[in-house]
Design an enzyme around this catalytic site. Structure first.
Site, PDB file in Angstrom:
ATOM      1  N   TRP A 122       0.745  -1.176  -0.184  1.00 50.38           N
ATOM      2  CA  TRP A 122      -0.080   0.002   0.055  1.00 50.38           C
ATOM      3  C   TRP A 122       1.030   1.256  -0.029  1.00 50.38           C
ATOM      4  O   TRP A 122       1.768   1.260   0.826  1.00 50.38           O
ATOM      5  CB  TRP A 122      -0.777   0.110   1.331  1.00 50.38           C
ATOM      6  CG  TRP A 122      -2.328  -0.222   1.004  1.00 50.38           C
ATOM      7  CD1 TRP A 122      -2.904  -1.551   0.885  1.00 50.38           C
ATOM      8  CD2 TRP A 122      -3.492   0.571   0.852  1.00 50.38           C
ATOM      9  NE1 TRP A 122      -4.208  -1.575   0.598  1.00 50.38           N
ATOM     10  CE2 TRP A 122      -4.649  -0.123   0.694  1.00 50.38           C
ATOM     11  CE3 TRP A 122      -3.508   2.017   0.801  1.00 50.38           C
ATOM     12  CZ2 TRP A 122      -5.793   0.366   0.549  1.00 50.38           C
ATOM     13  CZ3 TRP A 122      -4.935   2.486   0.568  1.00 50.38           C
ATOM     14  CH2 TRP A 122      -6.030   1.669   0.451  1.00 50.38           C
TER      15      TRP A 122
ATOM     16  N   SER B  76      -0.101  -2.409   5.506  1.00 52.47           N
ATOM     17  CA  SER B  76       0.510  -2.431   6.858  1.00 52.47           C
ATOM     18  C   SER B  76      -0.016  -3.417   7.814  1.00 52.47           C
ATOM     19  O   SER B  76       0.738  -3.773   8.841  1.00 52.47           O
ATOM     20  CB  SER B  76       0.215  -1.026   7.298  1.00 52.47           C
ATOM     21  OG  SER B  76       1.396   0.012   6.509  1.00 52.47           O
TER      22      SER B  76
ATOM     23  N   GLU C  94      -0.821  -6.235   7.617  1.00 54.28           N
ATOM     24  CA  GLU C  94      -0.106  -7.508   7.318  1.00 54.28           C
ATOM     25  C   GLU C  94       1.484  -7.576   7.881  1.00 54.28           C
ATOM     26  O   GLU C  94       2.129  -8.547   7.690  1.00 54.28           O
ATOM     27  CB  GLU C  94      -0.081  -8.020   6.039  1.00 54.28           C
ATOM     28  CG  GLU C  94      -1.626  -8.517   5.582  1.00 54.28           C
ATOM     29  CD  GLU C  94      -2.790  -7.412   5.443  1.00 54.28           C
ATOM     30  OE1 GLU C  94      -2.250  -6.227   4.863  1.00 54.28           O
ATOM     31  OE2 GLU C  94      -3.924  -7.575   5.829  1.00 54.28           O
TER      32      GLU C  94
ATOM     33  N   CYS D 179       3.073   2.450   5.163  1.00 55.37           N
ATOM     34  CA  CYS D 179       2.623   4.027   5.133  1.00 55.37           C
ATOM     35  C   CYS D 179       1.128   3.983   5.193  1.00 55.37           C
ATOM     36  O   CYS D 179       0.645   3.575   4.366  1.00 55.37           O
ATOM     37  CB  CYS D 179       3.119   4.787   4.055  1.00 55.37           C
ATOM     38  SG  CYS D 179       2.498   6.299   3.860  1.00 55.37           S
ATOM     39  N   VAL D 180       0.577   4.436   6.285  1.00 51.80           N
ATOM     40  CA  VAL D 180      -0.888   4.660   6.476  1.00 51.80           C
ATOM     41  C   VAL D 180      -1.377   6.145   6.374  1.00 51.80           C
ATOM     42  O   VAL D 180      -0.789   6.930   7.244  1.00 51.80           O
ATOM     43  CB  VAL D 180      -1.320   4.017   7.682  1.00 51.80           C
ATOM     44  CG1 VAL D 180      -2.626   3.904   7.941  1.00 51.80           C
ATOM     45  CG2 VAL D 180      -0.752   2.436   7.839  1.00 51.80           C
TER      46      VAL D 180
ATOM     47  N   GLU E   4     -11.223   8.872   5.029  1.00 47.34           N
ATOM     48  CA  GLU E   4     -12.525   9.412   5.556  1.00 47.34           C
ATOM     49  C   GLU E   4     -12.955   8.797   6.771  1.00 47.34           C
ATOM     50  O   GLU E   4     -13.912   9.292   7.510  1.00 47.34           O
ATOM     51  CB  GLU E   4     -13.438   9.339   4.348  1.00 47.34           C
ATOM     52  CG  GLU E   4     -13.258  10.113   2.988  1.00 47.34           C
ATOM     53  CD  GLU E   4     -14.348  10.010   2.100  1.00 47.34           C
ATOM     54  OE1 GLU E   4     -14.361  10.749   1.059  1.00 47.34           O
ATOM     55  OE2 GLU E   4     -15.391   9.086   2.241  1.00 47.34           O
ATOM     56  N   THR E   5     -12.615   7.586   7.076  1.00 47.11           N
ATOM     57  CA  THR E   5     -13.148   7.030   8.124  1.00 47.11           C
ATOM     58  C   THR E   5     -12.227   6.597   9.121  1.00 47.11           C
ATOM     59  O   THR E   5     -10.988   6.996   9.033  1.00 47.11           O
ATOM     60  CB  THR E   5     -13.594   5.804   7.622  1.00 47.11           C
ATOM     61  OG1 THR E   5     -12.706   4.644   7.287  1.00 47.11           O
ATOM     62  CG2 THR E   5     -14.848   5.891   6.545  1.00 47.11           C
TER      63      THR E   5
ATOM     64  N   HIS F 166     -10.878   4.023   9.812  1.00 47.88           N
ATOM     65  CA  HIS F 166     -10.042   2.785   9.639  1.00 47.88           C
ATOM     66  C   HIS F 166      -8.393   3.017   9.623  1.00 47.88           C
ATOM     67  O   HIS F 166      -7.842   2.036  10.162  1.00 47.88           O
ATOM     68  CB  HIS F 166     -10.242   2.459   8.075  1.00 47.88           C
ATOM     69  CG  HIS F 166      -9.697   0.926   7.499  1.00 47.88           C
ATOM     70  ND1 HIS F 166      -8.779   0.639   6.522  1.00 47.88           N
ATOM     71  CD2 HIS F 166     -10.018  -0.320   8.005  1.00 47.88           C
ATOM     72  CE1 HIS F 166      -8.797  -0.497   6.275  1.00 47.88           C
ATOM     73  NE2 HIS F 166      -9.212  -0.895   7.354  1.00 47.88           N
TER      74      HIS F 166
ATOM     75  N   PHE G   9       9.270  -0.749  14.111  1.00 49.45           N
ATOM     76  CA  PHE G   9       8.167  -0.137  13.664  1.00 49.45           C
ATOM     77  C   PHE G   9       8.496   1.110  12.820  1.00 49.45           C
ATOM     78  O   PHE G   9       8.501   2.234  13.176  1.00 49.45           O
ATOM     79  CB  PHE G   9       7.151   0.634  14.912  1.00 49.45           C
ATOM     80  CG  PHE G   9       6.050   1.023  14.410  1.00 49.45           C
ATOM     81  CD1 PHE G   9       5.720   2.343  14.593  1.00 49.45           C
ATOM     82  CD2 PHE G   9       4.958   0.284  14.045  1.00 49.45           C
ATOM     83  CE1 PHE G   9       4.265   3.045  14.325  1.00 49.45           C
ATOM     84  CE2 PHE G   9       3.699   0.892  13.719  1.00 49.45           C
ATOM     85  CZ  PHE G   9       3.582   2.217  13.748  1.00 49.45           C
TER      86      PHE G   9
HETATM   87  N1  LIG Z   1      -5.483   2.401   3.676  1.00 49.47           N
HETATM   88  C1  LIG Z   1      -4.273   1.793   3.811  1.00 49.47           C
HETATM   89  C2  LIG Z   1      -3.952   0.391   4.187  1.00 49.47           C
HETATM   90  N2  LIG Z   1      -5.184  -0.293   4.118  1.00 49.47           N
HETATM   91  C3  LIG Z   1      -5.150  -1.854   3.936  1.00 49.47           C
HETATM   92  C4  LIG Z   1      -4.848  -2.450   5.405  1.00 49.47           C
HETATM   93  O1  LIG Z   1      -3.394  -2.397   5.657  1.00 49.47           O
HETATM   94  C5  LIG Z   1      -4.697  -3.902   5.032  1.00 49.47           C
HETATM   95  O2  LIG Z   1      -4.087  -4.509   4.025  1.00 49.47           O
HETATM   96  C6  LIG Z   1      -6.394  -4.495   4.766  1.00 49.47           C
HETATM   97  O3  LIG Z   1      -7.347  -3.767   5.839  1.00 49.47           O
HETATM   98  C7  LIG Z   1      -6.665  -5.803   4.708  1.00 49.47           C
HETATM   99  O4  LIG Z   1      -6.428  -6.626   5.809  1.00 49.47           O
HETATM  100  N3  LIG Z   1      -3.018  -0.327   4.273  1.00 49.47           N
HETATM  101  C8  LIG Z   1      -1.681   0.592   4.126  1.00 49.47           C
HETATM  102  O5  LIG Z   1      -0.712   0.068   4.461  1.00 49.47           O
HETATM  103  N4  LIG Z   1      -1.733   1.923   4.367  1.00 49.47           N
HETATM  104  C9  LIG Z   1      -3.188   2.651   4.056  1.00 49.47           C
HETATM  105  O6  LIG Z   1      -3.153   3.836   3.900  1.00 49.47           O
HETATM  106  C1  LIG Z   2      -6.117   4.190   6.239  1.00 49.98           C
HETATM  107  C2  LIG Z   2      -7.124   3.551   5.069  1.00 49.98           C
HETATM  108  O1  LIG Z   2      -7.485   2.378   5.179  1.00 49.98           O
HETATM  109  C3  LIG Z   2      -7.600   4.268   4.144  1.00 49.98           C
HETATM  110  O2  LIG Z   2      -7.280   4.103   2.872  1.00 49.98           O
HETATM  111  C4  LIG Z   2      -9.057   4.084   4.152  1.00 49.98           C
HETATM  112  O3  LIG Z   2      -9.715   5.161   3.661  1.00 49.98           O
HETATM  113  P1  LIG Z   2     -11.454   5.627   4.117  1.00 49.98           P
HETATM  114  O4  LIG Z   2     -11.160   5.702   5.618  1.00 49.98           O
HETATM  115  O5  LIG Z   2     -11.691   6.888   3.182  1.00 49.98           O
HETATM  116  O6  LIG Z   2     -12.134   4.232   3.737  1.00 49.98           O
END
Ligand SMILES: Nc1c(NC[C@H](O)[C@H](O)[C@H](O)CO)[nH]c(=O)[nH]c1=O
Ligand SMILES: CC(=O)[C@@H](O)COP(=O)(O)O
Length: 164
Positions: free
Chosen positions: A31, A65, A67, A89-90, A94-95, A97, A122
């Protein structure tokens, strides 16, 4: 210390042990690959610059991330390593998550380190936006991959001292 007050790549080489004796795993999230590839480049080059042999760096990718925890566990379960670096990198969406991923990875990699008594680093950017990520993956604030690699070297050295 806030990143704006410290460059993530600014280290005194005199305080960093030689990495020549150590074997490192690196787990990289796919990601935001433009960012995570830059983090990986910084981490890999930093390990090499401090003496790591290329054959002693074991690199694997995971989907996201979230995983990274499972990836670090699999590496330590199956390979003889002195430390594992987790790179991701996260970026806030919008949510909520974002919050769940960040907390899960932070807690998860800590638990893997305890499980195997091995350093698990980390190296995950958790940013509000793309620009903040770019600034910390080889931009104005340095490269968190460098920081993660140096941390891994220091912790591998500490583990060697205390375990012998
Ligand atoms: N939104 C981002 C994600 N989302 C995916 C999750 O990490 C994961 O792969 C999914 O929820 C399935 O288990 N991952 C990132 O590394 N960065 C993001 O911004
Ligand atoms: C951090 C994430 O998983 C992100 O990509 C999810 O985006 P959203 O919160 O707009 O569904």
């Amino acid at each position: 210390m806030a990143t704006r007050l410290k460059n993530l790549s600014d280290f005194s080489d005199t305080a960093i042990p030689s990495a020549a004796p150590y074997r490192f795993g690196i787990v990289v999230s796919e990601w935001n690959s433009g960012i995570t590839n830059a983090l990986y480049g910084g981490a890999y080059q930093s390990l090499i610059n401090h003496g790591t042999l290329p054959d002693n760096i074991f690199t694997y990718q995971v989907p996201g991330s979230f995983e990274l925890t499972a990836g670090a566990d699999l590496l330590l379960k199956n390979l003889k390593l002195d430390a594992v670096i987790c790179l991701g990198c996260v970026i806030q969406g919008e949510t909520k998550h974002f919050d769940f991923i960040c907390q899960a990875v932070a807690n998860g990699v800590s638990n893997v380190a305890i499980k195997y008594s091995k350093p698990v680093i980390f190296g995950v950017l958790t940013t509000d936006n793309q620009q903040q990520a770019e600034d910390r993956a080889g931009g104005i604030h340095g490269n968190k991959g460098d920081e993660a690699a140096v941390t891994a070297i220091k912790m591998a050295s500490l583990a060697e001292i205390l375990n012998n």
